[in-house]
Design an enzyme around this catalytic site. Structure first.
Site, PDB file in Angstrom:
ATOM      1  N   HIS A   5      91.911  28.877  80.970  1.00  0.00           N
ATOM      2  CA  HIS A   5      91.299  30.042  80.356  1.00  0.00           C
ATOM      3  C   HIS A   5      92.216  30.587  79.267  1.00  0.00           C
ATOM      4  O   HIS A   5      93.370  30.157  79.149  1.00  0.00           O
ATOM      5  CB  HIS A   5      91.000  31.129  81.413  1.00  0.00           C
ATOM      6  CG  HIS A   5      92.200  31.645  82.127  1.00  0.00           C
ATOM      7  ND1 HIS A   5      92.492  31.355  83.435  1.00  0.00           N
ATOM      8  CD2 HIS A   5      93.195  32.459  81.706  1.00  0.00           C
ATOM      9  CE1 HIS A   5      93.597  31.943  83.796  1.00  0.00           C
ATOM     10  NE2 HIS A   5      94.059  32.633  82.756  1.00  0.00           N
TER      11      HIS A   5
HETATM   12  P1  TYD Z   1      92.478  32.808  88.303  1.00  0.00           P
HETATM   13  O1  TYD Z   1      92.850  33.648  87.132  1.00  0.00           O
HETATM   14  O2  TYD Z   1      91.227  32.031  88.250  1.00  0.00           O
HETATM   15  O3  TYD Z   1      93.686  31.821  88.656  1.00  0.00           O
HETATM   16  P2  TYD Z   1      94.366  30.693  87.743  1.00  0.00           P
HETATM   17  O4  TYD Z   1      94.045  30.981  86.326  1.00  0.00           O
HETATM   18  O5  TYD Z   1      95.820  30.806  88.045  1.00  0.00           O
HETATM   19  O6  TYD Z   1      93.856  29.370  88.155  1.00  0.00           O
HETATM   20  O7  TYD Z   1      92.471  33.755  89.560  1.00  0.00           O
HETATM   21  C1  TYD Z   1      92.094  33.316  90.859  1.00  0.00           C
HETATM   22  C2  TYD Z   1      91.415  34.463  91.576  1.00  0.00           C
HETATM   23  O8  TYD Z   1      92.298  35.553  91.783  1.00  0.00           O
HETATM   24  C3  TYD Z   1      90.221  35.000  90.791  1.00  0.00           C
HETATM   25  O9  TYD Z   1      89.209  35.305  91.723  1.00  0.00           O
HETATM   26  C4  TYD Z   1      90.737  36.286  90.194  1.00  0.00           C
HETATM   27  C5  TYD Z   1      91.796  36.738  91.176  1.00  0.00           C
HETATM   28  N1  TYD Z   1      92.924  37.481  90.559  1.00  0.00           N
HETATM   29  C6  TYD Z   1      93.119  38.818  90.863  1.00  0.00           C
HETATM   30  O10 TYD Z   1      92.355  39.427  91.623  1.00  0.00           O
HETATM   31  N2  TYD Z   1      94.186  39.466  90.317  1.00  0.00           N
HETATM   32  C7  TYD Z   1      95.048  38.847  89.493  1.00  0.00           C
HETATM   33  O11 TYD Z   1      96.016  39.476  89.011  1.00  0.00           O
HETATM   34  C8  TYD Z   1      94.824  37.463  89.158  1.00  0.00           C
HETATM   35  C9  TYD Z   1      95.738  36.729  88.219  1.00  0.00           C
HETATM   36  C10 TYD Z   1      93.753  36.806  89.723  1.00  0.00           C
END
Ligand code: TYD
Length: 134
Positions: free
Chosen positions: A50
Protein backbone atom coordinates in the site's frame (compact mmCIF):
# COMPACT_ATOMS: atom_id res chain seq x y z
CA UNK A 1 15.26 12.57 -5.25
CA UNK A 2 16.38 9.19 -3.97
CA UNK A 3 13.71 6.73 -2.88
CA UNK A 4 16.01 5.37 -0.20
CA UNK A 5 16.46 7.81 2.67
CA UNK A 6 18.05 6.53 5.85
CA UNK A 7 18.05 8.46 9.10
CA UNK A 8 21.42 9.64 10.27
CA UNK A 9 21.66 7.47 13.37
CA UNK A 10 24.32 7.48 16.04
CA UNK A 11 24.74 4.20 17.89
CA UNK A 12 25.49 5.00 21.51
CA UNK A 13 27.37 1.85 22.33
CA UNK A 14 29.58 0.99 25.21
CA UNK A 15 30.84 -2.27 26.69
CA UNK A 16 27.32 -3.03 27.94
CA UNK A 17 25.83 -3.09 24.43
CA UNK A 18 24.16 -0.79 21.92
CA UNK A 19 21.61 1.96 22.46
CA UNK A 20 19.83 3.95 19.75
CA UNK A 21 17.57 6.92 20.47
CA UNK A 22 15.09 8.37 17.95
CA UNK A 23 13.62 11.79 18.70
CA UNK A 24 10.67 13.80 17.34
CA UNK A 25 11.61 16.30 14.67
CA UNK A 26 15.32 15.68 15.16
CA UNK A 27 16.53 12.43 13.62
CA UNK A 28 12.91 11.56 12.83
CA UNK A 29 11.53 14.08 10.28
CA UNK A 30 8.09 14.47 11.94
CA UNK A 31 6.29 14.39 15.29
CA UNK A 32 5.66 10.77 16.22
CA UNK A 33 1.97 10.09 16.93
CA UNK A 34 2.01 6.30 16.69
CA UNK A 35 4.43 3.43 17.12
CA UNK A 36 3.72 -0.10 15.95
CA UNK A 37 5.78 -3.19 15.35
CA UNK A 38 5.51 -6.37 13.34
CA UNK A 39 6.63 -9.62 14.95
CA UNK A 40 6.30 -13.33 14.16
CA UNK A 41 5.77 -12.65 10.48
CA UNK A 42 5.47 -16.08 8.91
CA UNK A 43 8.06 -17.39 6.45
CA UNK A 44 7.30 -16.42 2.87
CA UNK A 45 4.57 -13.95 3.88
CA UNK A 46 5.10 -10.43 2.53
CA UNK A 47 3.32 -7.40 4.03
CA UNK A 48 2.56 -3.81 3.16
CA UNK A 49 1.36 -3.48 -0.45
CA UNK A 50 0.00 0.00 0.00
CA UNK A 51 0.88 3.68 -0.05
CA UNK A 52 -0.34 6.50 2.16
CA UNK A 53 -1.83 9.77 0.99
CA UNK A 54 -0.35 11.81 3.85
CA UNK A 55 1.27 9.55 6.42
CA UNK A 56 5.07 9.60 6.74
CA UNK A 57 6.79 6.74 8.54
CA UNK A 58 10.19 5.52 9.64
CA UNK A 59 10.85 1.76 9.67
CA UNK A 60 13.72 -0.12 11.24
CA UNK A 61 14.36 -3.78 12.01
CA UNK A 62 15.43 -3.65 15.64
CA UNK A 63 16.03 -7.39 15.33
CA UNK A 64 16.45 -9.63 12.27
CA UNK A 65 15.87 -8.41 8.74
CA UNK A 66 13.42 -7.91 5.91
CA UNK A 67 13.62 -6.67 2.34
CA UNK A 68 11.91 -3.31 1.80
CA UNK A 69 10.67 -2.59 -1.73
CA UNK A 70 9.63 0.96 -2.58
CA UNK A 71 8.02 2.50 -5.63
CA UNK A 72 7.13 6.15 -6.32
CA UNK A 73 5.24 5.35 -9.51
CA UNK A 74 8.28 6.09 -11.68
CA UNK A 75 11.15 4.21 -10.12
CA UNK A 76 11.53 1.28 -7.78
CA UNK A 77 14.21 0.45 -5.24
CA UNK A 78 14.80 -2.27 -2.73
CA UNK A 79 16.97 -2.40 0.33
CA UNK A 80 17.61 -4.83 3.15
CA UNK A 81 16.67 -3.52 6.57
CA UNK A 82 19.11 -5.68 8.43
CA UNK A 83 20.57 -3.58 11.22
CA UNK A 84 19.10 -1.56 14.10
CA UNK A 85 20.82 1.59 12.79
CA UNK A 86 19.26 1.29 9.29
CA UNK A 87 16.06 3.26 9.78
CA UNK A 88 14.41 4.17 6.50
CA UNK A 89 11.91 6.96 5.76
CA UNK A 90 8.70 5.85 4.02
CA UNK A 91 7.40 9.09 2.59
CA UNK A 92 3.80 9.71 1.65
CA UNK A 93 2.77 8.37 -1.76
CA UNK A 94 5.40 5.63 -1.75
CA UNK A 95 4.11 2.16 -2.55
CA UNK A 96 5.94 -0.16 -0.16
CA UNK A 97 6.20 -3.87 0.39
CA UNK A 98 8.16 -5.84 2.96
CA UNK A 99 9.42 -9.28 1.96
CA UNK A 100 11.63 -12.08 3.27
CA UNK A 101 11.14 -11.50 6.97
CA UNK A 102 13.60 -13.47 9.07
CA UNK A 103 12.07 -15.52 11.90
CA UNK A 104 13.58 -13.17 14.49
CA UNK A 105 12.46 -9.98 12.72
CA UNK A 106 10.96 -7.18 14.79
CA UNK A 107 10.06 -4.35 12.42
CA UNK A 108 9.49 -1.15 14.37
CA UNK A 109 7.55 1.64 12.65
CA UNK A 110 7.19 5.25 13.78
CA UNK A 111 4.28 7.09 12.19
CA UNK A 112 3.40 10.76 11.80
CA UNK A 113 -0.29 10.20 12.53
CA UNK A 114 -2.87 7.93 14.12
CA UNK A 115 -4.19 4.91 12.24
CA UNK A 116 -6.66 5.97 9.55
CA UNK A 117 -7.82 3.51 6.91
CA UNK A 118 -8.94 6.46 4.73
CA UNK A 119 -5.28 7.43 4.29
CA UNK A 120 -4.42 4.07 2.67
CA UNK A 121 -4.16 3.41 -1.06
CA UNK A 122 -4.31 -0.38 -1.29
CA UNK A 123 -4.85 -0.74 -5.03
CA UNK A 124 -1.66 -0.49 -7.10
CA UNK A 125 -3.39 0.73 -10.26
CA UNK A 126 -5.15 3.45 -8.25
CA UNK A 127 -1.77 4.41 -6.79
CA UNK A 128 -0.20 4.70 -10.25
CA UNK A 129 -3.12 6.79 -11.45
CA UNK A 130 -2.72 9.19 -8.49
CA UNK A 131 1.05 9.54 -9.04
CA UNK A 132 0.39 10.61 -12.65
CA UNK A 133 -1.72 13.51 -11.43
CA UNK A 134 0.59 14.54 -8.59
P1 TYD B 1 -2.04 -3.44 7.50
O1 TYD B 1 -1.73 -1.99 7.37
O2 TYD B 1 -2.83 -4.09 6.44
O3 TYD B 1 -0.67 -4.25 7.70
P2 TYD B 1 0.60 -4.34 6.72
O4 TYD B 1 0.56 -3.18 5.80
O5 TYD B 1 1.77 -4.31 7.65
O6 TYD B 1 0.55 -5.62 5.99
O7 TYD B 1 -2.73 -3.64 8.90
C1 TYD B 1 -3.22 -4.90 9.34
C2 TYD B 1 -4.45 -4.66 10.20
O8 TYD B 1 -4.14 -3.93 11.37
C3 TYD B 1 -5.51 -3.86 9.45
O9 TYD B 1 -6.77 -4.41 9.80
C4 TYD B 1 -5.40 -2.48 10.04
C5 TYD B 1 -4.89 -2.72 11.44
N1 TYD B 1 -4.02 -1.64 11.97
C6 TYD B 1 -4.44 -0.88 13.05
O10 TYD B 1 -5.54 -1.06 13.57
N2 TYD B 1 -3.60 0.07 13.54
C7 TYD B 1 -2.39 0.30 13.01
O11 TYD B 1 -1.65 1.19 13.49
C8 TYD B 1 -1.97 -0.47 11.87
C9 TYD B 1 -0.64 -0.24 11.22
C10 TYD B 1 -2.81 -1.45 11.38
Amino acid sequence: MSLIKFLDIKTLGDERGHLIALENNRGVPFSIKRVYYLTDTQAGVPRGFHAHKELVQVAVCVSGRCLMKMDDGLTTAEVWLDAPDKAIVIDKMIWHEMHEFSADCVLLVLASDFYDEQDYIRNYDAFLELTKHA
